[in-house]
Design a protein around this motif. Structure first.
Motif, PDB file in Angstrom:
ATOM      1  N   GLY A 141       0.813  -1.208   0.000  1.00  0.00           N
ATOM      2  CA  GLY A 141       0.000   0.000   0.000  1.00  0.00           C
ATOM      3  C   GLY A 141       0.848   1.260   0.000  1.00  0.00           C
ATOM      4  O   GLY A 141       2.046   1.230  -0.273  1.00  0.00           O
ATOM      5  N   GLN A 142       0.214   2.367   0.337  1.00  0.00           N
ATOM      6  CA  GLN A 142       0.916   3.652   0.386  1.00  0.00           C
ATOM      7  C   GLN A 142       0.624   4.368   1.699  1.00  0.00           C
ATOM      8  O   GLN A 142       0.542   5.588   1.755  1.00  0.00           O
ATOM      9  N   GLY A 143       0.511   3.570   2.772  1.00  0.00           N
ATOM     10  CA  GLY A 143       0.245   4.139   4.084  1.00  0.00           C
ATOM     11  C   GLY A 143       1.484   4.659   4.773  1.00  0.00           C
ATOM     12  O   GLY A 143       2.587   4.683   4.208  1.00  0.00           O
ATOM     13  N   THR A 144       1.330   5.031   6.042  1.00  0.00           N
ATOM     14  CA  THR A 144       2.403   5.658   6.808  1.00  0.00           C
ATOM     15  C   THR A 144       3.653   4.812   6.875  1.00  0.00           C
ATOM     16  O   THR A 144       4.774   5.319   6.746  1.00  0.00           O
ATOM     17  N   TYR A 145       3.502   3.507   7.070  1.00  0.00           N
ATOM     18  CA  TYR A 145       4.656   2.625   7.237  1.00  0.00           C
ATOM     19  C   TYR A 145       4.932   1.787   5.986  1.00  0.00           C
ATOM     20  O   TYR A 145       5.713   0.838   6.042  1.00  0.00           O
ATOM     21  N   SER A 146       4.338   2.127   4.864  1.00  0.00           N
ATOM     22  CA  SER A 146       4.497   1.338   3.648  1.00  0.00           C
ATOM     23  C   SER A 146       5.909   1.463   3.089  1.00  0.00           C
ATOM     24  O   SER A 146       6.602   2.466   3.275  1.00  0.00           O
ATOM     25  N   ALA A 170       9.188  -0.886   7.394  1.00  0.00           N
ATOM     26  CA  ALA A 170       8.569  -1.098   6.088  1.00  0.00           C
ATOM     27  C   ALA A 170       9.110  -2.347   5.411  1.00  0.00           C
ATOM     28  O   ALA A 170       8.385  -3.075   4.728  1.00  0.00           O
ATOM     29  N   ALA A 171      10.397  -2.628   5.616  1.00  0.00           N
ATOM     30  CA  ALA A 171      11.028  -3.777   4.972  1.00  0.00           C
ATOM     31  C   ALA A 171      10.906  -5.064   5.790  1.00  0.00           C
ATOM     32  O   ALA A 171      10.868  -6.158   5.229  1.00  0.00           O
ATOM     33  N   PHE A 172      10.835  -4.958   7.131  1.00  0.00           N
ATOM     34  CA  PHE A 172      10.914  -6.133   7.996  1.00  0.00           C
ATOM     35  C   PHE A 172       9.578  -6.634   8.514  1.00  0.00           C
ATOM     36  O   PHE A 172       9.505  -7.693   9.126  1.00  0.00           O
ATOM     37  N   GLU A 173       8.523  -5.883   8.272  1.00  0.00           N
ATOM     38  CA  GLU A 173       7.257  -6.170   8.935  1.00  0.00           C
ATOM     39  C   GLU A 173       6.773  -7.602   8.725  1.00  0.00           C
ATOM     40  O   GLU A 173       6.261  -8.242   9.649  1.00  0.00           O
ATOM     41  N   GLY A 174       6.915  -8.115   7.484  1.00  0.00           N
ATOM     42  CA  GLY A 174       6.408  -9.445   7.199  1.00  0.00           C
ATOM     43  C   GLY A 174       7.004 -10.513   8.087  1.00  0.00           C
ATOM     44  O   GLY A 174       6.305 -11.413   8.564  1.00  0.00           O
ATOM     45  N   GLU A 216      12.536   8.262  11.607  1.00  0.00           N
ATOM     46  CA  GLU A 216      12.449   8.053  10.166  1.00  0.00           C
ATOM     47  C   GLU A 216      13.196   6.790   9.752  1.00  0.00           C
ATOM     48  O   GLU A 216      12.731   6.003   8.921  1.00  0.00           O
ATOM     49  N   PHE A 217      14.368   6.577  10.353  1.00  0.00           N
ATOM     50  CA  PHE A 217      15.178   5.395  10.065  1.00  0.00           C
ATOM     51  C   PHE A 217      14.409   4.117  10.403  1.00  0.00           C
ATOM     52  O   PHE A 217      14.356   3.172   9.612  1.00  0.00           O
ATOM     53  N   VAL A 218      13.794   4.094  11.571  1.00  0.00           N
ATOM     54  CA  VAL A 218      13.071   2.893  12.000  1.00  0.00           C
ATOM     55  C   VAL A 218      11.825   2.673  11.141  1.00  0.00           C
ATOM     56  O   VAL A 218      11.436   1.523  10.895  1.00  0.00           O
TER      57      VAL A 218
END
Length: 386
Positions: free
Chosen positions: A30-35, A329-333, A322-324
């Motif tokens: 998606g294009q949400g806050t944490y996407s 965004a990359a590690f959530e899965g 911002e870094f986290v």
């Protein structure tokens, strides 16, 4: 969030996600806050650092006439694939940059010939957010586009079909965590840790061996798919030969993640088993090791290779929130498959605080030699079946 509230929100089965057979490497769609779509600028900036050197190597290496005639059937279409494309927008910029470079080569080598057409294939795992990827495609583009779901550790295309393969910040993701890490009888049992940073040599070797198998599978698959004389363009996290991963910023971050999870065990929020069975499937291959693996595979010749600083633009302290967000965004899965959502939320909240405490140390760890770039050319001999 209070400990009692967090426990109550987790439900009655806090060990319901204790097994990590092969957690998906799935970015937030998606294009949400944490996407990932909105939190991947660091990757783009890092990849652009070596663009000039990569472009120079491509122009020196690529023979357009030979490239087009190497397909089983002569064609005037150059086919490119981005392996590990995620859901944009970086993949669009990378493909456009590559096409512009190839266009320059065509004008130089074949000034009187018609410009080839370009077909781009965007590849990622089947659970990638291809909807966001394709709804955000640039309206004005100089190529035809198609999606190709599947693991790039396996075959994706017919034989001698692709001319140029691009893979940026994706090869360090392993197909699965090494099995030895969760084997209590193994010397590589990674108890209490989630990565090989700060781990014994046996754990490091387990990661290195898994990467070697995965990279060999990647090269073998691409060797069948790429026409002779075609190329692979790679940008990937790396590390100077002989440097412990504990001296790298990401190594410090992974150690902080592990510490936070272990504190949650002490607080009764998660079980010890949940931590002991979770390992990040990430390996940053040193240059000498990477070179040896390419040479051992034998299907490709290294046309350019080197190490760079992925963030020469960084000035002052890192913006940790911002870094986290980029990390999340990359590690959530991986995290959300293994741990309850509330635990993931709390882990990221604490991670911002912990990393800000060592901000100066983290900033100092962004240095030359922690990003690898390479241009590999498919050798022109007939592929030996493996």
């Amino acid at each position: 969030m209070a400990t009692e509230e967090l426990i109550s929100r987790m439900g009655d089965d806090p060990e319901s996600k204790t097994l990590q057979d092969s957690s998906p490497i799935q970015v937030i769609g998606g294009q949400g806050t944490y996407s990932y779509f909105k939190n991947s600028t660091y990757q783009k900036l890092a990849a652009n650092v070596s663009k000039e050197k990569v472009d120079k190597a491509i122009k020196r290496t690529l023979d357009v006439k030979s490239l087009l005639s190497s397909s089983p059937y002569p064609t005037n279409t150059i086919r490119l694939v981005d392996c590990g494309c995620a859901d944009g927008p970086n993949t669009f910029d990378a493909m456009q940059d590559l096409i512009e470079t190839i266009m320059e080569i065509c004008k130089s080598q074949c000034p009187d010939s018609k410009m080839p057409e370009f077909q781009v294939f965007l590849n990622d795992q089947t659970y990638n957010d291809f909807n966001t990827l394709f709804t955000s495609l640039p309206q004005e583009r100089e190529y035809f586009v198609a999606g190709v779901p599947g693991s790039f550790h396996k075959r994706l295309f017919p034989e001698s079909f692709v001319h140029v393969v691009h893979v940026s910040h994706a090869l360090h993701w392993l197909s699965q965590p090494p099995e030895e890490l969760v084997d209590r009888a193994s010397g590589a049992w990674n108890k209490g840790r989630i990565h090989y940073a700060f781990a014994p040599e046996e754990v490091v070797n387990a990661y290195a061996n898994q990467f070697a198998r995965d990279f060999d599978n990647f090269l073998n698959a691409r060797a069948k798919e790429i026409v002779r004389g075609g190329i692979i363009v790679i940008s990937n996290p790396s590390i100077p030969d002989g440097m412990p991963y504990s001296l790298i910023a990401n190594g410090l971050m992974y150690e902080c993640m592990g510490d936070i999870l272990n504190h949650m065990v002490e607080e009764g929020l998660i079980s010890e088993a949940q931590v002991d069975t979770f390992n990040l499937p990430i390996y940053s291959c040193p240059l000498r090791e990477f070179t040896a693996l390419v040479e051992r595979n034998g299907n490709f010749r290294i046309e350019a290779i080197g190490l760079t600083n992925p963030s020469p633009w960084l000035e002052g302290r890192i913006n940790m929130p911002e870094f986290v967000k980029h990390i999340r965004a990359a590690f959530e899965g991986m995290f959300s498959k293994h741990f309850p959502l509330e635990i993931c939320e709390e882990m990221y909240r604490r991670l911002v605080e912990r990393l800000d405490e060592i901000n100066d140390e983290m900033t100092a760890c962004y240095r030359d030699g922690i990003q690898l770039y390479a241009v590999l050319q498919r050798k022109r001999f007939k592929l030996v079946q493996r």
